[in-house]
Design an enzyme around this catalytic site. Sequence first.
Site, PDB file in Angstrom:
ATOM      1  NE  ARG A  32      -3.779  -2.232   2.121  1.00 40.04           N
ATOM      2  CZ  ARG A  32      -4.889  -2.398   1.202  1.00 40.04           C
ATOM      3  NH1 ARG A  32      -5.091  -1.498   0.397  1.00 40.04           N
ATOM      4  NH2 ARG A  32      -5.442  -3.811   1.235  1.00 40.04           N
ATOM      5  CG  ASP A  33       1.320   5.484  -2.234  1.00 39.41           C
ATOM      6  OD1 ASP A  33       2.068   5.531  -3.333  1.00 39.41           O
ATOM      7  OD2 ASP A  33       1.729   6.668  -1.208  1.00 39.41           O
ATOM      8  CB  VAL A 100      10.138   6.053  -5.769  1.00 40.54           C
ATOM      9  CG1 VAL A 100      11.037   4.961  -5.171  1.00 40.54           C
ATOM     10  CG2 VAL A 100       9.570   6.698  -4.356  1.00 40.54           C
ATOM     11  CG  HIS A 104       6.601   3.315  -8.385  1.00 39.33           C
ATOM     12  ND1 HIS A 104       7.792   3.681  -8.575  1.00 39.33           N
ATOM     13  CD2 HIS A 104       5.582   4.390  -8.111  1.00 39.33           C
ATOM     14  CE1 HIS A 104       7.587   5.020  -8.516  1.00 39.33           C
ATOM     15  NE2 HIS A 104       6.576   5.269  -8.362  1.00 39.33           N
ATOM     16  CG  HIS A 106       1.085   5.054  -8.713  1.00 38.66           C
ATOM     17  ND1 HIS A 106       1.131   5.668  -7.172  1.00 38.66           N
ATOM     18  CD2 HIS A 106       2.230   5.454  -9.289  1.00 38.66           C
ATOM     19  CE1 HIS A 106       2.262   6.382  -7.470  1.00 38.66           C
ATOM     20  NE2 HIS A 106       2.943   6.111  -8.464  1.00 38.66           N
TER      21      HIS A 106
HETATM   22  P1  AMP Z   1       5.868   8.558  -7.969  1.00 42.03           P
HETATM   23  O1  AMP Z   1       5.855  10.166  -7.969  1.00 42.03           O
HETATM   24  O2  AMP Z   1       5.231   7.906  -9.185  1.00 42.03           O
HETATM   25  O3  AMP Z   1       7.409   8.213  -8.241  1.00 42.03           O
HETATM   26  O4  AMP Z   1       5.321   7.905  -6.576  1.00 42.03           O
HETATM   27  C1  AMP Z   1       5.885   7.399  -5.567  1.00 42.03           C
HETATM   28  C2  AMP Z   1       4.975   7.120  -4.511  1.00 42.03           C
HETATM   29  O5  AMP Z   1       5.851   6.096  -3.473  1.00 42.03           O
HETATM   30  C3  AMP Z   1       4.237   8.164  -3.984  1.00 42.03           C
HETATM   31  O6  AMP Z   1       2.717   7.878  -4.090  1.00 42.03           O
HETATM   32  C4  AMP Z   1       4.554   7.805  -2.447  1.00 42.03           C
HETATM   33  O7  AMP Z   1       3.489   8.218  -1.495  1.00 42.03           O
HETATM   34  C5  AMP Z   1       4.976   6.583  -2.469  1.00 42.03           C
HETATM   35  N1  AMP Z   1       6.020   6.018  -1.201  1.00 42.03           N
HETATM   36  C6  AMP Z   1       6.871   6.789  -1.159  1.00 42.03           C
HETATM   37  N2  AMP Z   1       7.609   6.194  -0.031  1.00 42.03           N
HETATM   38  C7  AMP Z   1       6.758   5.119   0.491  1.00 42.03           C
HETATM   39  C8  AMP Z   1       6.956   4.074   1.361  1.00 42.03           C
HETATM   40  N3  AMP Z   1       8.046   3.943   1.983  1.00 42.03           N
HETATM   41  N4  AMP Z   1       6.090   2.955   1.435  1.00 42.03           N
HETATM   42  C9  AMP Z   1       5.041   3.246   0.474  1.00 42.03           C
HETATM   43  N5  AMP Z   1       4.674   3.982  -0.580  1.00 42.03           N
HETATM   44  C10 AMP Z   1       5.726   5.003  -0.367  1.00 42.03           C
END
Ligand code: AMP
Length: 123
Positions: A32-33, A100, A104, A106
């Site tokens: 989960r995010d 990140v 990934h 979503h």
């Molecule tokens: P993006 O902008 O597509 O790179 O999205 C990165 C996502 O990673 C964001 O929705 C963050 O809320 C999520 N995120 C960052 N750190 C964590 C974590 N430790 N556990 C779960 N989700 C995370």
Amino acid sequence: MTYDNENIFAKILRGEIPCDKVYESDHALAFRDIQPLTPVHVLVIPKGAYVNMDDFSQKASEEELADFVRAVGQVARDLGVVEAGYRTIANNGADAHQEVQHLHVHILAGRDLGGMIQRFKDQ
Ligand code: AMP
């Protein structure tokens, strides 16, 4: 494209920081995010060290590619969101605001998600 072994999802994969896991296969992990944008917000990542879809689509094995795509579908089914509908998004690079640097996807669901994206204002 250089993969940074210290990115947050690499640390999750190594078990250095926790995650709220919902699914795991040979080549994929879903959790989960941490800052959900929708009632259901899950991230599916490959276990391999791939920066984004460009990297993954060029370097991953057929087995990894198949496992990852099947993982996305399986997670959506496990979450019970197929009937109502869900959205998959993979942000790649600067214009997409990828935060990140580990691929990934979503999975967003649990409410009406509205239109796909805001229309570019000059159009
Ligand atoms: P993006 O902008 O597509 O790179 O999205 C990165 C996502 O990673 C964001 O929705 C963050 O809320 C999520 N995120 C960052 N750190 C964590 C974590 N430790 N556990 C779960 N989700 C995370």
